[in-house]
Design a protein around this motif. Structure first.
Motif, PDB file in Angstrom:
ATOM      1  N   ARG A 138      32.204   6.064  63.743  1.00  0.00           N
ATOM      2  CA  ARG A 138      32.962   7.085  63.009  1.00  0.00           C
ATOM      3  C   ARG A 138      32.076   8.298  62.739  1.00  0.00           C
ATOM      4  NH1 ARG A 138      37.096   4.708  59.866  1.00  0.00           N
ATOM      5  NH2 ARG A 138      37.657   6.827  59.214  1.00  0.00           N
ATOM      6  N   PRO A 139      32.587   9.512  62.965  1.00  0.00           N
ATOM      7  CA  PRO A 139      31.827  10.700  62.532  1.00  0.00           C
ATOM      8  C   PRO A 139      31.731  10.726  61.010  1.00  0.00           C
ATOM      9  CG  PRO A 139      34.004  11.324  63.310  1.00  0.00           C
ATOM     10  CD  PRO A 139      33.856   9.864  63.613  1.00  0.00           C
ATOM     11  N   LEU A 140      30.538  10.966  60.499  1.00  0.00           N
ATOM     12  CA  LEU A 140      30.283  10.893  59.062  1.00  0.00           C
ATOM     13  C   LEU A 140      30.116  12.288  58.467  1.00  0.00           C
ATOM     14  CD1 LEU A 140      27.644   8.011  58.951  1.00  0.00           C
ATOM     15  CD2 LEU A 140      30.114   7.827  58.601  1.00  0.00           C
ATOM     16  N   VAL A 141      30.803  12.532  57.372  1.00  0.00           N
ATOM     17  CA  VAL A 141      30.580  13.730  56.560  1.00  0.00           C
ATOM     18  C   VAL A 141      30.027  13.243  55.229  1.00  0.00           C
ATOM     19  CG1 VAL A 141      31.587  15.752  55.465  1.00  0.00           C
ATOM     20  CG2 VAL A 141      32.437  14.987  57.699  1.00  0.00           C
ATOM     21  N   LEU A 142      28.835  13.718  54.886  1.00  0.00           N
ATOM     22  CA  LEU A 142      28.137  13.253  53.690  1.00  0.00           C
ATOM     23  C   LEU A 142      28.307  14.257  52.554  1.00  0.00           C
ATOM     24  CD1 LEU A 142      24.816  12.094  55.412  1.00  0.00           C
ATOM     25  CD2 LEU A 142      26.961  10.834  55.128  1.00  0.00           C
ATOM     26  N   LEU A 143      28.595  13.746  51.373  1.00  0.00           N
ATOM     27  CA  LEU A 143      28.709  14.571  50.164  1.00  0.00           C
ATOM     28  C   LEU A 143      27.593  14.166  49.209  1.00  0.00           C
ATOM     29  CD1 LEU A 143      32.576  14.299  49.569  1.00  0.00           C
ATOM     30  CD2 LEU A 143      31.340  15.935  51.001  1.00  0.00           C
ATOM     31  N   GLN A 144      26.784  15.141  48.808  1.00  0.00           N
ATOM     32  CA  GLN A 144      25.628  14.886  47.935  1.00  0.00           C
ATOM     33  C   GLN A 144      25.872  15.579  46.599  1.00  0.00           C
ATOM     34  OE1 GLN A 144      22.628  13.129  48.332  1.00  0.00           O
ATOM     35  NE2 GLN A 144      22.123  13.739  46.248  1.00  0.00           N
ATOM     36  N   PRO A 145      26.438  14.858  45.602  1.00  0.00           N
ATOM     37  CA  PRO A 145      26.794  15.511  44.342  1.00  0.00           C
ATOM     38  C   PRO A 145      25.691  15.523  43.293  1.00  0.00           C
ATOM     39  CG  PRO A 145      27.651  13.289  44.373  1.00  0.00           C
ATOM     40  CD  PRO A 145      26.949  13.488  45.690  1.00  0.00           C
ATOM     41  N   ILE A 181      38.634  18.143  53.892  1.00  0.00           N
ATOM     42  CA  ILE A 181      37.904  17.659  55.068  1.00  0.00           C
ATOM     43  C   ILE A 181      38.758  16.660  55.842  1.00  0.00           C
ATOM     44  CG2 ILE A 181      35.911  16.292  55.812  1.00  0.00           C
ATOM     45  CD1 ILE A 181      34.389  17.565  53.417  1.00  0.00           C
ATOM     46  N   ARG A 182      39.411  15.745  55.144  1.00  0.00           N
ATOM     47  CA  ARG A 182      40.237  14.748  55.810  1.00  0.00           C
ATOM     48  C   ARG A 182      41.423  15.390  56.523  1.00  0.00           C
ATOM     49  NH1 ARG A 182      40.118   9.466  54.982  1.00  0.00           N
ATOM     50  NH2 ARG A 182      41.414   9.598  56.862  1.00  0.00           N
ATOM     51  N   GLN A 183      41.985  16.430  55.948  1.00  0.00           N
ATOM     52  CA  GLN A 183      43.088  17.126  56.612  1.00  0.00           C
ATOM     53  C   GLN A 183      42.619  17.796  57.897  1.00  0.00           C
ATOM     54  OE1 GLN A 183      44.698  19.757  53.650  1.00  0.00           O
ATOM     55  NE2 GLN A 183      45.510  18.082  52.387  1.00  0.00           N
ATOM     56  N   ARG A 184      41.417  18.362  57.839  1.00  0.00           N
ATOM     57  CA  ARG A 184      40.880  19.060  59.012  1.00  0.00           C
ATOM     58  C   ARG A 184      40.333  18.074  60.049  1.00  0.00           C
ATOM     59  NH1 ARG A 184      39.174  24.433  59.964  1.00  0.00           N
ATOM     60  NH2 ARG A 184      38.377  24.507  62.089  1.00  0.00           N
ATOM     61  N   MET A 185      39.798  16.949  59.607  1.00  0.00           N
ATOM     62  CA  MET A 185      39.109  16.013  60.493  1.00  0.00           C
ATOM     63  C   MET A 185      39.489  14.587  60.083  1.00  0.00           C
ATOM     64  SD  MET A 185      35.016  16.047  61.254  1.00  0.00           S
ATOM     65  CE  MET A 185      34.312  15.111  62.595  1.00  0.00           C
ATOM     66  N   PRO A 186      40.699  14.146  60.400  1.00  0.00           N
ATOM     67  CA  PRO A 186      41.191  12.851  59.896  1.00  0.00           C
ATOM     68  C   PRO A 186      40.404  11.655  60.404  1.00  0.00           C
ATOM     69  CG  PRO A 186      42.728  13.831  61.474  1.00  0.00           C
ATOM     70  CD  PRO A 186      41.723  14.882  61.152  1.00  0.00           C
ATOM     71  N   GLN A 187      39.702  11.785  61.521  1.00  0.00           N
ATOM     72  CA  GLN A 187      38.924  10.655  62.041  1.00  0.00           C
ATOM     73  C   GLN A 187      37.593  10.463  61.329  1.00  0.00           C
ATOM     74  OE1 GLN A 187      39.109  13.628  63.352  1.00  0.00           O
ATOM     75  NE2 GLN A 187      37.455  14.116  64.794  1.00  0.00           N
ATOM     76  N   ALA A 188      37.216  11.396  60.474  1.00  0.00           N
ATOM     77  CA  ALA A 188      35.916  11.326  59.798  1.00  0.00           C
ATOM     78  C   ALA A 188      35.937  10.300  58.674  1.00  0.00           C
ATOM     79  CB  ALA A 188      35.532  12.690  59.247  1.00  0.00           C
TER      80      ALA A 188
END
Length: 362
Positions: A184-191, A224-231
């Motif tokens: 899966r392509p990963l998008v990381l969020l660092q809060p 992000i999910r709307q733009r890249m649902p496979q992420a």
């Protein structure tokens, strides 16, 4: 025959400060012909530089605080420094910590003053980035070495570029496979940032200029999910921040139910950043780490100037900066639309496989 010598670099910084040392360490190692020794805080630097040939040894310190005579670790560091007393020393510390922490250690270790070069003696220019200041610092020479090591043409240090070891990569792959994320392509969020956690729990958001509200993390996750649902999205942080991340996950997963938590040790985080699609982060150490590993990045600044502290990538990956002084005093002044649009505009500089997963270019 060309002489060689192992330079010693000292910096009592946190993760981001230590990442910024990499170009300096590389330049000094090439100049003196030997890998550097690094005097730094904590267990992180040996992991951070685990695959860097410019670093040959570490002198770790658990803490810089407390009387020297009560800290056995500092005495061990003094003994280690004494064994390197014939080497050039580069002290990349602000003046106030140099006076109270480092100069007493150097004196006890018997390091001759003429072997030492202090960045405090090279004043920073107005709005100068730390990397540019360190680049100028690397072109200086301690007095005792000026005849033996003539300075070549001055040049920039460049930007940080870090590598991942095979063992770290294997650990990261195991972590991903165990959670069904390997393809899966990963998008990381660092809060989180260094101020997020206190000894008694999470710092109040009003006291943290880098805190971005949970509902805005949730909104940008939905975008992000709307733009890249496979992420697959992951909230990242250190193991000490796991509780904070889970509390944030409970808010974010209302609109993004499959968002995960990655409270990872540093080596595993390096492996994820090496192949992640992108990261959105507040101004903190992992943002500098992401840039150094080539992960496309959006970084949110609050009460600091991006001109001085913005991450830079030696791998050429994109870094998009939002906010920061003088216009933005706090990260919570940044709107969701700004962040989502910056993420959408990120140019991706890594190859993709057929599934859309990013692959390391090297």
């Amino acid at each position: 025959m060309k002489m060689t010598c192992s330079p010693v670099v000292a910096r009592f910084g946190r993760l981001g400060d230590t990442v910024l040392l990499q170009p300096l360490l590389q330049k000094l190692s090439l100049r003196y012909g030997q890998p550097c020794h690094l005097l730094a805080l904590g267990d992180g630097p040996p992991v951070l530089f685990s695959a860097q040939p410019e670093v040959g040894g570490f002198i770790p310190l658990a803490t810089q605080y407390g009387p020297l005579w009560m800290r056995p670790g500092r005495w061990r560091a003094v003994l280690a420094l004494s064994r390197l007393r014939d080497c050039p020393f580069y002290i990349a510390e602000p003046a106030f910590r140099t006076r109270t922490k480092l100069r007493p250690m150097l004196k006890l270790a018997g390091i001759p003053p003429e072997h030492c070069q202090f960045i405090e003696d090279l004043p920073a220019c107005e709005d100068e980035h730390w990397l540019d200041w360190l680049a100028r610092f690397s072109d200086t020479t301690p007095m005792a070495f000026r005849e033996r090591w003539e300075l070549g043409p001055a040049g920039p240090c460049g930007a940080p570029e870090l590598n991942v070891t095979a063992a770290e990569r294997a650990d990261g792959e195991r972590w991903l496979r165990a959670r069904g994320l390997a393809q899966r392509p990963l998008v990381l969020l660092q809060p989180a940032n260094k101020r997020t956690m206190r000894w008694n729990g999470v710092r109040a958001a009003a006291d943290d200029v880098k805190s971005w509200p949970a509902e805005r993390w949730a909104a940008v996750a939905r975008a992000i999910r709307q733009r890249m649902p496979q992420a697959r999205l992951l909230l990242c942080g250190s193991p000490a921040e796991a509780g904070y991340l889970r509390a944030l996950q409970a808010v974010v997963r209302v609109g993004t139910p499959d968002i995960g938590v990655a409270a990872l040790p540093l080596g595993c985080l390096k492996a994820l950043l090496e192949t992640a699609h992108s990261m959105i982060s507040v101004d903190t150490g992992p943002a500098h780490l992401a840039a150094a590993l080539g992960c496309p990045l959006v970084v949110l600044f609050g009460g600091r100037s991006p001109r001085t502290w913005a991450p830079r990538s030696g791998r050429g990956s994109a870094v998009s900066v939002i906010g920061g002084l003088p216009d933005i005093q706090r990260v919570d002044q940044i709107e969701v639309e700004q962040v989502a649009q910056a993420w959408c505009r990120l140019p991706l500089c890594r190859a993709e496989d057929e599934s859309g997963c990013l692959l390391p270019t090297d």
